[in-house]
Design a protein around this motif. Structure first.
Motif, PDB file in Angstrom:
ATOM      1  N   PHE A   1      21.277   4.248 -39.201  1.00  0.00           N
ATOM      2  CA  PHE A   1      21.462   2.987 -38.478  1.00  0.00           C
ATOM      3  C   PHE A   1      21.280   1.772 -39.398  1.00  0.00           C
ATOM      4  O   PHE A   1      21.192   0.641 -38.920  1.00  0.00           O
ATOM      5  CB  PHE A   1      20.465   2.881 -37.320  1.00  0.00           C
ATOM      6  N   THR A   2      21.175   1.992 -40.686  1.00  0.00           N
ATOM      7  CA  THR A   2      20.937   0.990 -41.749  1.00  0.00           C
ATOM      8  C   THR A   2      19.517   0.422 -41.735  1.00  0.00           C
ATOM      9  O   THR A   2      19.226  -0.537 -42.453  1.00  0.00           O
ATOM     10  CB  THR A   2      21.965  -0.179 -41.721  1.00  0.00           C
ATOM     11  N   LEU A   3      18.624   1.014 -40.953  1.00  0.00           N
ATOM     12  CA  LEU A   3      17.229   0.548 -40.935  1.00  0.00           C
ATOM     13  C   LEU A   3      16.518   0.829 -42.259  1.00  0.00           C
ATOM     14  O   LEU A   3      15.513   0.191 -42.578  1.00  0.00           O
ATOM     15  CB  LEU A   3      16.462   1.225 -39.798  1.00  0.00           C
ATOM     16  N   ILE A   4      17.045   1.769 -43.051  1.00  0.00           N
ATOM     17  CA  ILE A   4      16.419   2.074 -44.334  1.00  0.00           C
ATOM     18  C   ILE A   4      16.474   0.883 -45.294  1.00  0.00           C
ATOM     19  O   ILE A   4      15.619   0.744 -46.167  1.00  0.00           O
ATOM     20  CB  ILE A   4      17.042   3.327 -44.995  1.00  0.00           C
ATOM     21  N   PHE A   5      17.456  -0.002 -45.116  1.00  0.00           N
ATOM     22  CA  PHE A   5      17.511  -1.210 -45.939  1.00  0.00           C
ATOM     23  C   PHE A   5      16.374  -2.158 -45.555  1.00  0.00           C
ATOM     24  O   PHE A   5      15.790  -2.818 -46.419  1.00  0.00           O
ATOM     25  CB  PHE A   5      18.862  -1.905 -45.785  1.00  0.00           C
ATOM     26  N   VAL A   6      16.084  -2.226 -44.268  1.00  0.00           N
ATOM     27  CA  VAL A   6      14.967  -3.054 -43.792  1.00  0.00           C
ATOM     28  C   VAL A   6      13.658  -2.510 -44.364  1.00  0.00           C
ATOM     29  O   VAL A   6      12.805  -3.276 -44.828  1.00  0.00           O
ATOM     30  CB  VAL A   6      14.921  -3.068 -42.247  1.00  0.00           C
ATOM     31  N   VAL A   7      13.515  -1.180 -44.348  1.00  0.00           N
ATOM     32  CA  VAL A   7      12.322  -0.536 -44.910  1.00  0.00           C
ATOM     33  C   VAL A   7      12.171  -0.897 -46.382  1.00  0.00           C
ATOM     34  O   VAL A   7      11.089  -1.281 -46.847  1.00  0.00           O
ATOM     35  CB  VAL A   7      12.411   1.001 -44.758  1.00  0.00           C
ATOM     36  N   GLY A   8      13.268  -0.805 -47.129  1.00  0.00           N
ATOM     37  CA  GLY A   8      13.220  -1.103 -48.556  1.00  0.00           C
ATOM     38  C   GLY A   8      12.834  -2.540 -48.852  1.00  0.00           C
ATOM     39  O   GLY A   8      12.065  -2.812 -49.781  1.00  0.00           O
ATOM     40  N   LEU A   9      13.343  -3.471 -48.047  1.00  0.00           N
ATOM     41  CA  LEU A   9      13.094  -4.891 -48.302  1.00  0.00           C
ATOM     42  C   LEU A   9      11.674  -5.327 -47.917  1.00  0.00           C
ATOM     43  O   LEU A   9      11.137  -6.265 -48.486  1.00  0.00           O
ATOM     44  CB  LEU A   9      14.125  -5.739 -47.553  1.00  0.00           C
ATOM     45  N   PHE A  10      11.063  -4.637 -46.949  1.00  0.00           N
ATOM     46  CA  PHE A  10       9.734  -5.040 -46.503  1.00  0.00           C
ATOM     47  C   PHE A  10       8.602  -4.159 -47.024  1.00  0.00           C
ATOM     48  O   PHE A  10       7.434  -4.457 -46.802  1.00  0.00           O
ATOM     49  CB  PHE A  10       9.683  -5.080 -44.969  1.00  0.00           C
ATOM     50  N   SER A  11       8.924  -3.076 -47.733  1.00  0.00           N
ATOM     51  CA  SER A  11       7.877  -2.198 -48.274  1.00  0.00           C
ATOM     52  C   SER A  11       7.203  -2.828 -49.488  1.00  0.00           C
ATOM     53  O   SER A  11       7.865  -3.507 -50.283  1.00  0.00           O
ATOM     54  CB  SER A  11       8.470  -0.841 -48.666  1.00  0.00           C
ATOM     55  N   PRO A  12       5.901  -2.598 -49.661  1.00  0.00           N
ATOM     56  CA  PRO A  12       5.168  -3.223 -50.777  1.00  0.00           C
ATOM     57  C   PRO A  12       5.544  -2.664 -52.151  1.00  0.00           C
ATOM     58  O   PRO A  12       5.394  -3.339 -53.157  1.00  0.00           O
ATOM     59  CB  PRO A  12       3.699  -2.932 -50.444  1.00  0.00           C
ATOM     60  N   ASN A  13       5.983  -1.401 -52.201  1.00  0.00           N
ATOM     61  CA  ASN A  13       6.404  -0.831 -53.477  1.00  0.00           C
ATOM     62  C   ASN A  13       7.422   0.274 -53.236  1.00  0.00           C
ATOM     63  O   ASN A  13       7.672   0.677 -52.091  1.00  0.00           O
ATOM     64  CB  ASN A  13       5.217  -0.303 -54.293  1.00  0.00           C
ATOM     65  N   VAL A  14       7.998   0.776 -54.319  1.00  0.00           N
ATOM     66  CA  VAL A  14       9.115   1.712 -54.226  1.00  0.00           C
ATOM     67  C   VAL A  14       8.714   3.037 -53.579  1.00  0.00           C
ATOM     68  O   VAL A  14       9.481   3.618 -52.798  1.00  0.00           O
ATOM     69  CB  VAL A  14       9.742   1.943 -55.617  1.00  0.00           C
ATOM     70  N   TRP A  15       7.502   3.530 -53.862  1.00  0.00           N
ATOM     71  CA  TRP A  15       7.115   4.837 -53.336  1.00  0.00           C
ATOM     72  C   TRP A  15       6.811   4.788 -51.848  1.00  0.00           C
ATOM     73  O   TRP A  15       7.088   5.738 -51.119  1.00  0.00           O
ATOM     74  CB  TRP A  15       5.932   5.392 -54.133  1.00  0.00           C
ATOM     75  N   VAL A  16       6.255   3.674 -51.380  1.00  0.00           N
ATOM     76  CA  VAL A  16       6.070   3.494 -49.937  1.00  0.00           C
ATOM     77  C   VAL A  16       7.438   3.442 -49.255  1.00  0.00           C
ATOM     78  O   VAL A  16       7.651   4.031 -48.188  1.00  0.00           O
ATOM     79  CB  VAL A  16       5.266   2.207 -49.650  1.00  0.00           C
ATOM     80  N   ALA A  17       8.389   2.746 -49.896  1.00  0.00           N
ATOM     81  CA  ALA A  17       9.744   2.656 -49.349  1.00  0.00           C
ATOM     82  C   ALA A  17      10.397   4.027 -49.253  1.00  0.00           C
ATOM     83  O   ALA A  17      11.049   4.358 -48.255  1.00  0.00           O
ATOM     84  CB  ALA A  17      10.590   1.732 -50.224  1.00  0.00           C
ATOM     85  N   VAL A  18      10.205   4.843 -50.286  1.00  0.00           N
ATOM     86  CA  VAL A  18      10.770   6.198 -50.303  1.00  0.00           C
ATOM     87  C   VAL A  18      10.229   7.030 -49.138  1.00  0.00           C
ATOM     88  O   VAL A  18      10.990   7.677 -48.404  1.00  0.00           O
ATOM     89  CB  VAL A  18      10.462   6.891 -51.652  1.00  0.00           C
ATOM     90  N   ILE A  19       8.923   6.991 -48.944  1.00  0.00           N
ATOM     91  CA  ILE A  19       8.288   7.798 -47.884  1.00  0.00           C
ATOM     92  C   ILE A  19       8.702   7.310 -46.501  1.00  0.00           C
ATOM     93  O   ILE A  19       9.118   8.097 -45.643  1.00  0.00           O
ATOM     94  CB  ILE A  19       6.754   7.766 -48.035  1.00  0.00           C
ATOM     95  N   ILE A  20       8.592   5.995 -46.281  1.00  0.00           N
ATOM     96  CA  ILE A  20       8.928   5.449 -44.960  1.00  0.00           C
ATOM     97  C   ILE A  20      10.421   5.590 -44.686  1.00  0.00           C
ATOM     98  O   ILE A  20      10.840   5.850 -43.551  1.00  0.00           O
ATOM     99  CB  ILE A  20       8.472   3.983 -44.842  1.00  0.00           C
ATOM    100  N   GLY A  21      11.245   5.430 -45.719  1.00  0.00           N
ATOM    101  CA  GLY A  21      12.690   5.593 -45.552  1.00  0.00           C
ATOM    102  C   GLY A  21      13.038   6.975 -45.037  1.00  0.00           C
ATOM    103  O   GLY A  21      13.869   7.134 -44.121  1.00  0.00           O
ATOM    104  N   ALA A  22      12.407   8.002 -45.609  1.00  0.00           N
ATOM    105  CA  ALA A  22      12.649   9.377 -45.157  1.00  0.00           C
ATOM    106  C   ALA A  22      12.191   9.571 -43.719  1.00  0.00           C
ATOM    107  O   ALA A  22      12.881  10.211 -42.907  1.00  0.00           O
ATOM    108  CB  ALA A  22      11.923  10.356 -46.078  1.00  0.00           C
ATOM    109  N   ILE A  23      11.034   8.992 -43.376  1.00  0.00           N
ATOM    110  CA  ILE A  23      10.494   9.135 -42.014  1.00  0.00           C
ATOM    111  C   ILE A  23      11.393   8.430 -40.996  1.00  0.00           C
ATOM    112  O   ILE A  23      11.667   8.971 -39.916  1.00  0.00           O
ATOM    113  CB  ILE A  23       9.056   8.568 -41.944  1.00  0.00           C
TER     114      ILE A  23
END
Length: 430
Positions: free
Chosen positions: A303-325
């Protein structure tokens, strides 16, 4: 690490397309479904994918990528759609798609740097003016909910949505200018386009939810297409991998999911880009969910929400984990979303209107942006060329999609300007 992210995204996305699991181009999902059900040959599918996506890669994805030095997701995933679907679905086609897809991602990264350096050696460096191609997009995009309302409901409701959105935008400007919002003595600046966009989306979904199903007309999408929903869920691990990769790459500011957030990122406005990406994601849920449930083919970006996750995550590894979830949650909720869309057919039907409205807005914005960029590269001649290019393209039956006319025309003007300067026919613009 940055190159590795892009290479892996290219490889995984090409594999997903090759295996008929996911394609980025919304219009391709029903066609891939036709192939899965045996009504379309693989060769025809590959040629169709090329015809539908190649022009958008060259005329839409690449110009935006060059103008901002940030990869617009269309430039990579439309390309991997072509690569994956052209490669045969057999034991050698799968690794071929993965290798070529990865090389394609690597080429975008390496080629981007090479392109930027190349412009410094040109008599007319038109890379900076090319940035004007996307300038009108951010401002005009806030009008798409009003257009979608007018297309699905009535023109009066569309005008009302537009007027209220415009008033909210100007109210946000007024609040920012007078610094009415403060936290701890620091003024908070509202993104005026983002506020207008959110208000427009509220109007759109309010009207859509009011449109109830007629008695006896309801169809349980989840039941009718249960096997297709099940096939998407069976591949959730693949979606989690690519969702994690794209969220991480977005956090590294390597890529953006749409022209709005890309231009905001180029201006250093990451929070505003996140808001714009969130508004776009909300608007795309009906479209992505409906096509996925009906075809059994998902989108590699969900649904393209992974872009929102990437832009608001504090660092790349948090973005990776939350993006998968997040993408896991999207897939698991498909059946529930199907039942919701069935309960409110107005919301389900709004998906196509949202897409059409976005396309029309982008066609106008990119034509204006392309004309402005062209005129900055070659004053006077730029406007003349874009006007003639657009009209001749229409007269020829639109061989180039309208959305691509502005960006392609601006690139053409840049090349022509350099040739004219080299021949001594034109002086270098100041």
């Amino acid at each position: 690490m940055e190159t590795l992210f892009v290479v892996l995204i290219g490889a995984v996305a090409a594999v997903l397309a090759n295996q008929n699991i996911a394609v980025f181009n919304d219009g391709l999902r029903p066609i891939v479904s036709e192939h899965i059900e045996g009504r379309l040959k693989r060769r025809e599918l590959g040629l169709t994918a090329f015809a539908m996506s190649f022009g958008l890669v060259i005329g839409f994805g690449i110009p935006f990528t060059l103008s901002a030095s940030i990869i617009l997701i269309h430039s990579i995933l439309l390309g991997t759609d072509i690569i994956g679907l052209i490669a045969p679905k057999n034991r050698w086609g799968l690794p071929a798609a993965a290798i070529v897809g990865g090389l394609y991602g690597w080429g975008l990264m390496v080629g981007l740097e090479g392109f930027v350096k190349l412009f410094d050696y040109l008599p007319v460096n038109f890379l900076e003016p090319m940035g004007q191609v996307g300038d009108p997009v951010v401002v005009t995009f806030m009008a798409f909910p009003a257009l979608a309302v007018a297309m699905q409901f009535t023109i009066k409701k569309g005008i009302l949505t537009f007027v209220v959105s415009a008033l909210v935008r100007q109210l946000a400007v007024f609040v920012n200018e007078h610094e009415f919002l403060q936290i701890g003595g620091n003024a908070i600046s509202l993104n005026q386009e983002g506020m207008a966009l959110i208000v427009g989306m509220i109007f759109l979904f309010t009207y859509a939810i009011r449109e109830k199903a007629e008695e006896g007309s309801s169809v349980d999408l989840a039941s009718v297409f249960s096997e297709k929903v099940k096939s998407i869920k069976n591949n959730v691990a693949f979606f989690m991998i690519i969702g994690a990769l794209i969220a991480g790459a977005t956090n590294l500011l390597l890529m953006a999911g749409d022209p709005i957030s890309l231009n905001l990122l180029a201006d250093g406005k990451q929070a505003d880009a996140g808001i714009a990406a969130a508004a776009r994601a909300i608007g795309f849920i009906p479209l992505v969910a409906s096509t996925a449930i009906a075809t059994g083919v998902y989108s590699p970006v969900g649904f393209t929400l992974i872009f929102v996750v990437g832009l608001f995550s504090p660092n790349v590894w948090v973005a990776v984990i939350i993006g998968a979830i997040v993408i896991f949650g999207e897939v698991m909720l498909l059946s529930s979303i199907a039942r919701f869309l069935d309960k409110y057919p107005g919301v389900r039907n709004s998906g196509e209107n949202i897409r059409n409205a976005m396309t029309k807005i982008l066609e106008v914005a990119l034509l204006i942006g392309g004309a402005n960029a062209s005129n900055a590269i070659a004053p006077g001649f730029g406007f003349f060329f874009i006007a003639g290019f657009y009209l001749l393209n229409e007269a020829a039956g639109r061989p180039i999609v309208r959305m691509a006319v502005g960006p392609v025309g601006a690139i053409a003007v840049g090349i022509i300007a350099n040739i004219l300067v080299a021949l001594g026919i034109m002086s270098i613009p100041q």
